[in-house]
Design a protein around this motif. Structure first.
Motif, PDB file in Angstrom:
ATOM      1  N   SER A  96       3.670   2.905  -3.645  1.00  0.00           N
ATOM      2  CA  SER A  96       4.252   1.556  -3.642  1.00  0.00           C
ATOM      3  C   SER A  96       3.853   0.749  -2.409  1.00  0.00           C
ATOM      4  CB  SER A  96       5.784   1.645  -3.720  1.00  0.00           C
ATOM      5  OG  SER A  96       6.308   2.290  -2.569  1.00  0.00           O
ATOM      6  N   LEU A  97       2.886   1.242  -1.623  1.00  0.00           N
ATOM      7  CA  LEU A  97       2.517   0.574  -0.373  1.00  0.00           C
ATOM      8  C   LEU A  97       2.003  -0.847  -0.613  1.00  0.00           C
ATOM      9  CD1 LEU A  97       2.030   0.654   2.708  1.00  0.00           C
ATOM     10  CD2 LEU A  97      -0.241   1.590   2.218  1.00  0.00           C
ATOM     11  N   ALA A  98       1.117  -1.010  -1.610  1.00  0.00           N
ATOM     12  CA  ALA A  98       0.560  -2.339  -1.886  1.00  0.00           C
ATOM     13  C   ALA A  98       1.662  -3.307  -2.286  1.00  0.00           C
ATOM     14  CB  ALA A  98      -0.507  -2.255  -2.970  1.00  0.00           C
ATOM     15  N   LEU A 152       5.676  -8.640 -13.767  1.00  0.00           N
ATOM     16  CA  LEU A 152       5.381  -8.114 -15.099  1.00  0.00           C
ATOM     17  C   LEU A 152       5.297  -6.591 -15.168  1.00  0.00           C
ATOM     18  CD1 LEU A 152       2.824 -10.676 -16.598  1.00  0.00           C
ATOM     19  CD2 LEU A 152       5.264 -10.413 -17.093  1.00  0.00           C
ATOM     20  N   PRO A 153       4.769  -5.879 -14.149  1.00  0.00           N
ATOM     21  CA  PRO A 153       4.720  -4.412 -14.249  1.00  0.00           C
ATOM     22  C   PRO A 153       6.090  -3.763 -14.445  1.00  0.00           C
ATOM     23  CG  PRO A 153       3.326  -5.164 -12.458  1.00  0.00           C
ATOM     24  CD  PRO A 153       4.102  -6.362 -12.919  1.00  0.00           C
ATOM     25  N   ARG A 160       5.101   4.385 -18.250  1.00  0.00           N
ATOM     26  CA  ARG A 160       6.482   4.587 -17.821  1.00  0.00           C
ATOM     27  C   ARG A 160       6.618   4.149 -16.366  1.00  0.00           C
ATOM     28  NH1 ARG A 160       8.816  10.394 -19.150  1.00  0.00           N
ATOM     29  NH2 ARG A 160      10.660   9.257 -18.387  1.00  0.00           N
ATOM     30  N   GLY A 161       7.728   3.485 -16.073  1.00  0.00           N
ATOM     31  CA  GLY A 161       7.939   3.032 -14.704  1.00  0.00           C
ATOM     32  C   GLY A 161       7.288   1.679 -14.466  1.00  0.00           C
ATOM     33  N   PRO A 162       7.432   1.164 -13.263  1.00  0.00           N
ATOM     34  CA  PRO A 162       6.909  -0.172 -12.931  1.00  0.00           C
ATOM     35  C   PRO A 162       5.410  -0.138 -12.633  1.00  0.00           C
ATOM     36  CG  PRO A 162       8.025   0.745 -11.036  1.00  0.00           C
ATOM     37  CD  PRO A 162       8.194   1.749 -12.145  1.00  0.00           C
ATOM     38  N   GLU A 163       4.613   0.265 -13.643  1.00  0.00           N
ATOM     39  CA  GLU A 163       3.167   0.400 -13.460  1.00  0.00           C
ATOM     40  C   GLU A 163       2.429  -0.373 -14.548  1.00  0.00           C
ATOM     41  OE1 GLU A 163       1.731   4.433 -12.922  1.00  0.00           O
ATOM     42  OE2 GLU A 163       3.802   5.097 -12.618  1.00  0.00           O
ATOM     43  N   PHE A 164       1.213  -0.797 -14.211  1.00  0.00           N
ATOM     44  CA  PHE A 164       0.299  -1.385 -15.182  1.00  0.00           C
ATOM     45  C   PHE A 164      -0.573  -0.289 -15.782  1.00  0.00           C
ATOM     46  CE2 PHE A 164       0.076  -5.966 -13.408  1.00  0.00           C
ATOM     47  CZ  PHE A 164       0.836  -6.442 -14.471  1.00  0.00           C
ATOM     48  N   SER A 165      -0.977  -0.463 -17.028  1.00  0.00           N
ATOM     49  CA  SER A 165      -2.053   0.355 -17.581  1.00  0.00           C
ATOM     50  C   SER A 165      -3.368  -0.120 -16.965  1.00  0.00           C
ATOM     51  CB  SER A 165      -2.090   0.202 -19.101  1.00  0.00           C
ATOM     52  OG  SER A 165      -2.511  -1.127 -19.451  1.00  0.00           O
ATOM     53  N   PRO A 316       0.161   7.696  -9.000  1.00  0.00           N
ATOM     54  CA  PRO A 316       0.577   6.429  -9.616  1.00  0.00           C
ATOM     55  C   PRO A 316       0.372   5.245  -8.678  1.00  0.00           C
ATOM     56  CG  PRO A 316       2.504   7.633  -8.844  1.00  0.00           C
ATOM     57  CD  PRO A 316       1.318   8.546  -8.643  1.00  0.00           C
ATOM     58  N   LEU A 317       0.303   4.045  -9.269  1.00  0.00           N
ATOM     59  CA  LEU A 317       0.208   2.805  -8.511  1.00  0.00           C
ATOM     60  C   LEU A 317       1.385   1.929  -8.918  1.00  0.00           C
ATOM     61  CD1 LEU A 317      -1.311   0.898  -6.598  1.00  0.00           C
ATOM     62  CD2 LEU A 317      -2.656   0.127  -8.556  1.00  0.00           C
ATOM     63  N   VAL A 318       2.407   1.912  -8.080  1.00  0.00           N
ATOM     64  CA  VAL A 318       3.636   1.190  -8.386  1.00  0.00           C
ATOM     65  C   VAL A 318       3.508  -0.242  -7.874  1.00  0.00           C
ATOM     66  CG1 VAL A 318       6.118   1.055  -7.970  1.00  0.00           C
ATOM     67  CG2 VAL A 318       5.024   3.282  -8.270  1.00  0.00           C
TER      68      VAL A 318
END
Length: 367
Positions: A96-98, A152-153, A160-165, A316-318
């Protein structure tokens, strides 16, 4: 008898960035004690002040809105490089750093720098005057970028979770680049007059700001190089100071994510001081260009860079904001719109934005 001019190499504004880079090279990767941490902090402060000086030299030469654009983009490019580097080396713990860094930058610029600029602009006269057309279009772009990339994410269902495909992340990256590119063309070419300072009667002022003795080409190039050197040092030294910041945050009982807020505050110091200086000179539009331009560059350049880096990033990229953050973002955009529409603001509007920044910092420390 004529007084000999001092060599530019002997000025503190030249020495400070060089010393800062040397300090960065010596301390990078080391665990510092109390005394070295204090020394690094002093060098960091000197690098910030030097960056502001050289940014103002460049801005004086190229005029507005190019001057504020140079500083905003320079800071953001270096900040993006730092984020990507940390994410590549940090593994899953930096998922979640970004998001945290970009959101902190948006809140600090769109509320902190924005509110401070309005407050300082109202000290000399009852209202701070600016161009509503240019500032409004900047805020609209910031709001759109933030919604596409950070809101939107939280609501998409492909992951699943606050991620984009991957496809959604690619779309967000391309949309961010297009929006940012179109805005830069609008700001610097098509409607440049929308982003120039205005007087009480709404007439556009000379973008030179009434200052005499524009810097020469070589002097401007020299300052541009030193500006980049100083900004690299500022971001790097902020990272060097991060272990001490982490220890202080832990001692205070704050969540670990609050470290990103502190580092964002340090990285944005050059823009904050430059904006404050412009507002004190009654050039509020320049300050608002810096504030919203920095917010826009932070999203518009970071998301594409992260999308590209995700090819080799593991874990993952949150990107999706949590409900509290979404509420703060919505309030910021809505209140910002009400502030901008009249083309002038009072101390009340300035205080509203500064309170929103205080709310963000407080809730980041005590979620």
């Amino acid at each position: 008898m004529a007084v000999p001019m001092r060599s530019p190499w002997l000025r503190w504004t030249t020495i400070a960035p060089v010393v800062a880079v040397v300090t960065l090279a010596i301390t990078w990767g080391l665990v510092l004690g109390t005394v070295p941490v204090i020394i690094v902090a002093v060098v960091l402060a000197a690098a910030v002040l030097a960056a502001v000086h050289h940014a103002e030299v460049v801005a004086h030469r190229v005029g507005e809105p190019f001057g504020s654009l140079v500083l905003a983009v320079a800071v953001t490019v270096i900040e993006v490089a730092l984020i990507v580097t940390l994410m590549v080396s940090g593994g899953p713990k930096t998922a979640s750093l970004a998001r945290d860094t970009v959101f902190a930058a948006v809140m600090i610029t769109a509320n902190g720098i924005f509110g401070l600029s309005l407050l300082l602009g109202t000290l000399r006269r009852k209202t701070a005057v600016f161009n509503a057309e240019g500032t409004g279009s900047a805020l609209a772009t910031v709001g759109t970028l933030a919604t596409l990339s950070l809101v939107l994410p939280t609501f998409t269902t492909s992951r699943r979770g606050p991620e984009f495909s991957p496809a959604q992340l690619g779309f967000a990256a391309i949309a961010s680049l297009i929006l940012y590119g179109v805005f830069v063309v609008t700001q610097t070419v098509r409607h440049r007059d929308f982003f120039l300072p205005v007087g009480e009667d709404g007439a556009v002022l000379d973008d030179a700001g009434g200052h005499s003795g524009r810097p020469s080409g070589p002097e401007t190039a020299f300052s541009l190089v030193l500006l980049l050197v100083a900004l690299i040092a500022v971001v790097g030294l902020a990272k060097v100071e991060s272990p001490a910041i982490e220890a202080a945050v832990a001692a205070l009982g704050f969540p670990q994510s609050f470290v990103g807020v502190v580092i964002a505050l340090l990285v944005l110091l050059p823009e904050t001081i430059a904006a404050a200086n412009a507002a004190r000179r009654d050039r509020v539009q320049v300050s608002l260009n810096l504030a919203l331009g920095s917010a826009m560059a932070s999203i518009g350049l970071t998301i594409p860079a992260i999308a590209l880096a995700s090819i080799w990033l593991s874990g993952p990229l949150v990107l999706g904001l949590d409900p509290t953050q979404i509420v703060l973002l919505v309030i910021t955009v809505v209140i910002g719109g009400f502030t901008i529409v009249p083309g002038r603001a009072t101390r009340l509007q300035a205080c509203v934005h500064l309170v929103l920044l205080a709310a963000f910092v407080f809730l980041a420390a005590s979620p």
